[in-house]
Design a protein around this motif. Structure first.
Motif, mmCIF file in Angstrom:
data_model
loop_
_atom_site.group_PDB
_atom_site.id
_atom_site.type_symbol
_atom_site.label_atom_id
_atom_site.label_comp_id
_atom_site.label_asym_id
_atom_site.label_seq_id
_atom_site.Cartn_x
_atom_site.Cartn_y
_atom_site.Cartn_z
ATOM 1 N N ARG A 513 61.875 28.112 -18.093
ATOM 2 C CA ARG A 513 62.984 28.232 -19.044
ATOM 3 C C ARG A 513 63.933 27.057 -18.845
ATOM 4 N N THR A 568 61.575 27.243 -24.354
ATOM 5 C CA THR A 568 62.290 28.515 -24.321
ATOM 6 C C THR A 568 61.839 29.336 -23.114
ATOM 7 N N ALA A 569 60.612 29.859 -23.157
ATOM 8 C CA ALA A 569 60.105 30.664 -22.039
ATOM 9 C C ALA A 569 58.812 30.107 -21.461
#
Length: 679
Positions: A513, A568-569
């Motif tokens: 992240r 993002t992830a």
């Protein structure tokens, strides 16, 4: 609150909740009791159904031709009428109901109440019986046009396929927009859509399903082998087993519809002629459905995960947002203050607004915000104005939007993007190819918890860290012969050919992240090990010093800064392909300085002796294990690589401020090293 208000939810109880919320909103908006007005009747504006599956446009001829083919399910009176007549009857009845329902709040006669009940009963009967015919048309769409079948999942082996039935379609609770909101869609669509759709991936969730049947099952922490052992015991119960198989069987035909129906043609990106990604994400489906339902000039406001502006799987949606709509705002929150309870604090979501039609030249954006009240003033002087031309320059294949927050971000991006993207194939230069080896779920049968002499370690993302190949010990081991067989293409024999696992390879973590201490976590793996899908791998490179150079650049603050603007992830290999990296080689400025320092950081165990000798060290004994000395080497690498990218001291100092969790001493050491090499 006007009468032109509509909503659809698959849960019937949500309809009543929506009405209550509207009433409360009406009350809270009034400053004085005299300002309160009766809430208009909205019984046929807010309805229950599946917003994603149903007919947006109804084929009148097809509807009329269904006739009595549904084995007596329809009344003769309805079957005899044509579609336009049914719509006219339905709309007239709804208008009358709304008119008299509003009057009924003012103590009208009992006969009026009776008429209302009769009207409501008539409307519901029309809807119910029309639904049967509409479902038949939808069944034809599934079966005849798309060739979708129902797949009955088995406990072992392939699913058994059968023809879909009308009951299978009814089970999906389809909502036929073209019928219920025919007048709105005939004029082109809705004026405005405001929605906060589900964010889940559309797939069976075994741990969530079995939570009801076992206290041992936990959603996050349970080891896959322990879960499989627990599952075996649970499925010994025949009733639970049948419920589980029924649950799993409900996904395949819906997933196929989402992947191939015309209304969802922008879900799967096609890059270089290949479809990328199989996952079906609900938020992406809802976004495209919003575009389908808006008329030209209509506006949408939608709350969705930040993956909409970064993830490869949302590339085609970004294309239609940029090329066929006008994006009017991209406001990204980090859930640090638990705006959404039950969602991780580091999760990012975005309030996206757009107008249907036209093209987007540029759009206002803000990133990493925490206070919902800031939306009241967005866009303002603190907002970034991001041009689509720059997006296409920075991410030509994926159109990922980088989180550029100010002028310095734009300056740095423009400067770094002058270098070739890592995915570009260049002649007479080293090139990088990335892949994954084993899937932690699909290939779990290969994994063993206990090691034997013939077994090799299975590497996972959490096992490595920057320049460190063994951050934690392996959880699993794999038999080399079994694994080689699994890697061979079908029909190929194992003749002792050399595989990539027998060489030094680059490996970086997939799960990452931009709110973590570092986003890019990369190292060189030793020969004779395998890796799961949480670790992305390079192919074997011809020259090992090139491998060390790439590892150093990717791990640098400068490169990580650029990567974390998109992630993002998951730090997917596609993000890495879209990263600009200098293609330095032996003889180029800084190349040897970088390779020598990386070698001392990486070659710290006997399995790296061959690599050490190839790049100029005698053995792993010349590697550095003292933490203070390692920190100094890393600081020097960061300083050198900042110069390699042509960054000024001000720009590099700014980059360091974007890593808030990194200790200040580490950042100051990198800045000092930058100054040393500037001299």
């Amino acid at each position: 609150i006007s009468d032109n208000l509509y909503g659809v939810d698959i849960m019937p109880e949500a309809v009543e909740i929506a009405k209550l919320r509207l009433f409360l909103a009406l009350v809270s908006a009034a400053h004085d009791v005299s300002e309160l007005e009766p809430l208009p009747n909205i019984d046929f504006n807010i309805m229950a159904g599946n917003s994603l599956i149903g007919l947006i446009r109804v084929d009148e001829t097809g509807f009329d031709s269904v006739g009595n083919s549904l084995q007596g399910n329809l009344l003769q009176t309805l079957a005899a009428n044509n579609y336009k007549a049914i719509l006219a009857d339905k709309n007239k009845s709804v208008d009358l109901y709304k008119k008299h329902a509003f009057e009924s709040g003012e103590q009208v006669a009992g006969s009026q109440e009776s008429r209302l009940l009769m009207l409501r009963s008539h409307i519901e009967q029309l809807n119910r019986e029309s639904q049967d015919k509409l479902n038949k048309l939808l069944l034809d769409e599934f079966s005849q046009r798309l060739g979708i079948k129902y797949e009955q999942v088995q406990l072992a082996g392939k699913p058994k396929k059968r023809v879909l039935t009308i009951d299978d379609i009814a089970q999906l609770q389809p909502f036929h927009w073209g019928y219920h909101f025919d007048r709105i869609l005939e004029r082109g669509g809705f004026d405005a859509i405001i929605t906060n759709p589900p964010w889940e991936t559309f797939q069976p969730d075994a741990k969530e399903f079995f939570l009801e049947y076992s206290e041992t099952v936990s959603k996050k922490k349970m080891d896959i082998k322990d879960f499989e052992a627990e599952l075996e015991g649970i499925l010994a119960d025949e009733i639970i087993k049948q419920e589980w198989l029924k649950y799993k069987s409900e996904f395949a035909h819906q997933r196929e519809f989402f992947r191939f129906a015309d209304q969802y043609k922008n879900q799967v990106p096609i890059i270089n002629g290949k479809r990328h990604g199989k996952d079906v994400n609900l938020y992406k489906l809802f976004l495209e459905q919003c575009v389908n339902l808006l008329h030209s000039g209509g506006e949408c406001g939608i709350v969705i995960p930040s993956g909409i502006y970064t993830d490869l799987g949302a590339k085609k949606l970004r294309e239609i947002l940029f090329d066929q709509n006008q994006v009017t705002g991209l406001f990204c929150f980090e859930n640090r203050h638990l705006i959404f309870e039950g969602v991780h604090r580091s999760f990012k979501f975005v309030v996206l607004t757009f107008e249907k039609g036209g093209k987007t030249k540029d759009f206002p954006a803000q990133f990493m915000r925490h206070d919902v009240q800031e939306l009241q003033h967005f866009p303002d002087e603190n907002s970034s104005l991001i041009s689509v031309a720059l997006v296409k320059k920075l991410s030509p294949d994926s159109l990922s939007v980088m989180e550029l927050k100010n002028k310095v971000d734009f300056q740095i991006a423009e400067k770094m993007v002058k270098f070739p993207l890592l995915g570009e194939k260049l002649n007479s230069k080293w090139n990088l190819e990335l892949h994954r080896e084993f899937n932690m779920t699909d290939d779990a049968f290969l994994f063993h918890k206990n090691q034997t002499p013939d077994m090799l370690a299975l590497y996972e993302g959490k096992m490595i860290h920057q320049f460190t190949h063994l951050h934690t010990e392996p959880r699993y081991w794999v038999d080399e012969k079994e694994s080689r067989k699994a890697l061979l293409r079908k029909g190929k024999n194992d003749n002792g050919q050399k595989f990539d696992y027998q060489s030094y390879r680059l490996g970086f973590r997939d799960i990452a992240r931009n709110t973590d201490i570092r986003t890019m976590i990369c190292t060189v793996l030793p020969p004779n090990c395998f890796a799961g899908n949480t670790l992305s791998l390079s192919q074997q490179l011809t020259k090992q010093d090139d491998l060390l150079f790439i590892c150093s650049v990717l791990n640098s603050f400068a490169c990580d800064y650029l990567i974390r603007q998109k992630v993002t992830a998951h730090c997917s290999m596609f993000y890495i392909y879209q990263t600009p990296v200098p293609r330095s080689q032996i003889g180029d400025k800084y190349f040897t300085d970088i390779v020598q320092r990386a070698a001392k950081l990486i070659c710290t165990a006997p399995e790296f002796d061959e690599l050490a000798r190839e790049v100029g060290l005698n053995s792993h004994r010349e590697g550095v294990t003292d933490e203070t000395q390692r920190a100094q080497l890393r600081a020097e690498l960061d300083g050198i690589i900042a110069h390699l990218y042509g960054l000024t001291e001000t720009e590099f100092a700014y980059i360091l401020t974007t890593f808030p969790i990194v200790p200040e001493a580490v950042k100051q050491a990198a800045l000092a090293a930058y100054r040393t090499f500037a001299a």
